[in-house]
Design a protein around this motif. Structure first.
Motif, short mmCIF file in Angstrom:
data_model
loop_
_atom_site.label_atom_id
_atom_site.label_comp_id
_atom_site.label_asym_id
_atom_site.label_seq_id
_atom_site.Cartn_x
_atom_site.Cartn_y
_atom_site.Cartn_z
N MET A 161 0.85 -1.20 0.00
CA MET A 161 0.00 0.00 0.00
C MET A 161 0.88 1.25 0.00
O MET A 161 1.79 1.38 0.80
N PHE A 162 0.62 2.11 -0.95
CA PHE A 162 1.35 3.36 -1.03
C PHE A 162 0.36 4.47 -1.27
O PHE A 162 -0.55 4.31 -2.05
N PRO A 163 0.47 5.63 -0.69
CA PRO A 163 1.45 5.99 0.37
C PRO A 163 1.18 5.23 1.67
O PRO A 163 0.21 4.51 1.77
N TYR B 62 -5.73 14.61 8.04
CA TYR B 62 -6.19 13.96 6.81
C TYR B 62 -7.71 13.96 6.75
O TYR B 62 -8.30 14.25 5.72
N ALA C 48 -5.70 -1.07 -17.43
CA ALA C 48 -4.87 -0.22 -16.59
C ALA C 48 -4.02 -1.05 -15.63
O ALA C 48 -3.05 -0.57 -15.06
N LEU D 28 -3.09 9.36 -5.18
CA LEU D 28 -2.26 9.08 -4.01
C LEU D 28 -2.91 9.65 -2.75
O LEU D 28 -2.89 9.03 -1.69
N PHE D 29 -3.50 10.82 -2.91
CA PHE D 29 -4.16 11.45 -1.78
C PHE D 29 -5.34 10.60 -1.28
O PHE D 29 -5.58 10.49 -0.08
N LEU D 30 -6.04 9.98 -2.22
CA LEU D 30 -7.25 9.24 -1.85
C LEU D 30 -7.00 7.77 -1.55
O LEU D 30 -7.91 7.05 -1.16
N ASN D 31 -5.77 7.31 -1.78
CA ASN D 31 -5.51 5.87 -1.64
C ASN D 31 -5.28 5.50 -0.18
O ASN D 31 -4.19 5.10 0.22
N GLN D 32 -6.31 5.66 0.63
CA GLN D 32 -6.24 5.33 2.05
C GLN D 32 -7.44 4.48 2.42
O GLN D 32 -8.38 4.36 1.65
N ILE E 192 6.99 -3.12 -1.75
CA ILE E 192 7.01 -1.84 -1.02
C ILE E 192 7.59 -2.05 0.37
O ILE E 192 8.43 -1.27 0.83
N GLU E 193 7.15 -3.14 1.02
CA GLU E 193 7.68 -3.42 2.36
C GLU E 193 9.19 -3.58 2.32
O GLU E 193 9.92 -3.04 3.14
N ARG F 248 10.80 -0.35 1.89
CA ARG F 248 10.73 0.44 3.12
C ARG F 248 11.79 -0.03 4.11
O ARG F 248 12.39 0.79 4.81
N GLY G 135 9.00 8.21 0.56
CA GLY G 135 8.45 9.34 -0.18
C GLY G 135 8.66 9.28 -1.68
O GLY G 135 8.36 8.28 -2.32
N LEU H 113 10.69 6.37 -3.21
CA LEU H 113 9.90 5.14 -3.27
C LEU H 113 8.91 5.21 -4.43
O LEU H 113 8.76 4.26 -5.21
N LEU H 114 8.26 6.38 -4.56
CA LEU H 114 7.30 6.57 -5.63
C LEU H 114 7.97 6.38 -6.99
O LEU H 114 7.47 5.65 -7.85
N ILE I 156 7.07 2.46 -7.16
CA ILE I 156 5.64 2.52 -7.48
C ILE I 156 5.39 2.81 -8.96
O ILE I 156 4.68 2.07 -9.63
N PRO J 32 1.30 0.36 -16.85
CA PRO J 32 0.10 0.16 -17.69
C PRO J 32 -0.92 1.27 -17.50
O PRO J 32 -1.50 1.76 -18.48
N ALA J 33 -1.11 1.72 -16.26
CA ALA J 33 -2.06 2.80 -16.01
C ALA J 33 -1.59 4.08 -16.69
O ALA J 33 -2.38 4.80 -17.31
#
Lengths: 282, 295
Positions: free
Chosen positions: A1-3, A17, A280, B93-97, B188-189, B192, B198, B201-202, B206, B212-213
């Motif tokens: 999972m990123f970020p 947030y 995608a 990225l902002f919404l990926n929570q 990713i782990e 890290r 930050g 890493l991106l 990432i 593809p996207a």
């Protein structure tokens, strides 16, 4: 999972947030929210330039009734449905077959035909405009709903074929082979083996095409004219010319025009996104 | 007859299945492309006799100021429209929570893409309105004089592009959100643990996985930029003084508008637009071809 997941952040960052989310959303949708609010305003508010303050009165019923009574907007919306629904059915039906043919059979020119559909789907509309209009006039269906819908069906078949072919290609081919060994005819294989498995693709394409066609403006202006046949996008443009600065009415019209695809999107969100993001991830 | 079908059905079935769709597509898409190319060598008002003029339409284009304005604007569209890709990634990225209600947020952020460009155009015309639009309220707040963006030759195209970026960013966002779902969490782990953070890493972990996207986002953004017609037609009708024309719009204007029906000249403009687009279409097909061979 990123970020990094926000649950792992410090409490202040988490709180920040959660505050930032709605603020960002309001800024993002501000133009739309303003239009929604304006569609409820009174004529007096518009005349006084009260566009951004709180409305002095809420005139939802008056404004929305007014556009239905004084303009053919009801007819425009009805026309949009009359173009959109047959197009969705037609393009999906045709592409189920073309996609099946291109995914299952090996024959000479298969890839070439497939690329023809893909390339055709990307060409600029303007290169088709003059001949398609001419052809439609010659068929005697210029300025009719069927004239517009027929073109849409044909053009959308390109994109739909791309989608369907790739979808069927990803299905397990053994199913078809097993059926063939059993002596099932090709047509029955299509109908009883493959088609039931295509339901998610059919759903995804249907919502997507619905939105595309509902929102089409270019072809509506090329192939139709007048309130009897024009869909809501073209209708809104001509109403905009008549209403000049009656922004409360224009806003109400815009909200109405946006409604059906928005409702469609919310009802079928999962399918919609699946369709849009095809390819995608891979 | 039945036996013939039974024996040959594997050869006949594809013909049968392809026929209706292919027929429609050829009649309405493939043949018109060639007809347009043909018409571009004629002078024709759409009703009377066609008159063969050779390459006269193209020669005239070379001296047509409006044609160059359109090309210039198309280039600006292409370049600036690309901003939708990083902007979409940023929002994604902002919404990926994983917080409560995030799914609703994601769908609401996607909203601008679902509504018609006609509505987007109307919304933004109003937003830019010099006397009471929000844009000028904000300018006024900072002490600047009001600006009539859509009536200003130098700014009008930028104003329209910003309106176009709004839905396009939403589209790119949804592509990236889907892409981010499929990112390999073990990598990713591991990164890290190696202290990658930050932007680094991106960039190194990432983004390569999001390729593809990014590819799809580029394809739809380029096609979208070159197809820009609706917004120009709704917001300015090409004005002021034709300064916000793009090829797609100029073609339409020449072929049928109050200035007369110059089908041949319009077709020549469309051919130029198609030629530009062919670069991308061929590139896309080439990539697809390589992917197919990879199977």
């Amino acid at each position: 999972m990123f970020p990094r997941p926000i649950e792992k952040a410090t409490p202040p960052a988490r709180a920040l947030y959660k505050i930032a989310l709605p603020i960002a959303l309001i800024i993002w949708l501000l133009p739309l929210l303003a239009v929604a609010l304006t569609s409820l305003r009174s004529q007096a508010d518009i005349l006084n330039g009260n566009y951004w303050g709180w409305p002095t009165s809420f005139n939802m019923l008056e404004n929305y009734t007014a556009i239905f009574e004084n303009t053919p907007i009801g007819q425009y919306i009805f026309n949009s449905f009359r173009v959109t629904i047959p197009t969705v059915i037609g393009a999906v039906a045709l592409s189920c077959m073309t996609g099946f043919a291109l995914a299952v059979y090996k024959f000479k020119g298969n890839l070439l035909l497939f690329f023809l559909f893909v390339a055709g789907n990307f060409v600029p509309f303007q290169i088709l405009m003059v001949p398609v209009r001419d052809f439609t006039v010659n068929l005697g269906i210029y300025n009719t709903i069927s004239g517009l819908a027929l073109f849409h069906i044909a053009f959308q078949t390109g994109f739909c074929t791309l989608f369907m072919r790739n979808f069927i290609k990803a299905l397990p081919f053994e199913l078809i082979e097993a059926a063939r060994v059993e002596g099932v005819s090709e047509i029955r294989i299509f109908w009883y083996v493959v088609l039931p498995l295509m339901k998610p693709a059919i759903a995804a394409l249907s919502v997507l095409i619905f939105t595309f066609i509902w929102n089409d403006y270019f072809w509506a202006t090329v192939l139709t004219q007048g309130a009897d046949t024009q869909p809501i996008t073209a209708g809104l443009k001509s109403l905009n010319g008549q209403w000049l600065s009656s922004w409360h009415l224009i806003s109400a019209g815009s909200i109405l025009a946006a409604m059906p695809p928005v409702i469609m999107f919310f009802l079928m969100q999962r399918h919609f996104i699946a369709g849009l993001t095809l390819g995608a991830v891979k | 007859m039945r036996d013939y079908w039974r024996i040959n059905q594997q050869r006949l079935a594809p013909v049968l299945f392809l026929m209706p769709g292919l027929l429609m597509f050829v009649v309405y898409v493939v043949i018109p492309i060639f007809q347009s190319v043909n018409i571009s060598f004629y002078a024709w008002d759409g009703l009377g006799e066609k008159e063969y003029v050779g390459i006269a339409n193209y020669v005239e284009l070379m001296d047509d100021e409006a044609f160059y304005t359109s090309i210039k604007n198309n280039v600006i569209w292409l370049v600036l429209y690309m901003l939708a890709i990083p902007a979409g990634l940023f929002v994604a990225l902002f919404l990926n929570q994983n917080v409560r209600g995030i799914r609703i947020y994601k769908s609401l952020f996607f909203f601008p893409f679902v509504i018609s460009q006609v509505v987007v155009g109307l919304v933004f015309s109003w937003f830019y309105d010099p006397s009471y639009g929000l844009f000028n309220k904000v300018l006024g707040f900072f002490g600047a004089d009001p600006m009539a963006i859509l009536a200003d030759e130098d700014w009008v195209t930028y104003g329209i592009i910003i309106a176009g970026l709004w839905p396009q960013t939403a589209y790119c966002m949804i592509l990236y959100l889907t892409g981010l779902n499929a990112v390999d969490s073990e990598q990713i782990e591991a990164a890290r643990l190696d202290n990658a953070k930050g932007l680094k890493l991106l960039w190194y972990i990432i983004l390569p996985q999001l390729r593809p996207a990014t590819f799809i986002a580029m394809v739809v953004t380029i096609i979208g930029a070159l197809r820009s017609f609706d917004l120009v037609s709704i917001m300015t009708n090409g004005g002021p003084w034709g300064s916000s024309r793009v090829l797609a719009f100029y073609m339409y204007e020449q072929a049928f508008s109050e200035y007369g029906f110059r089908m041949g000249y319009g077709a020549a403009i469309a051919v130029v637009l198609l030629a530009i687009m062919m670069i991308y279409i061929v590139g896309f097909l080439y990539k697809m071809y390589r992917d197919e061979r990879g199977y």
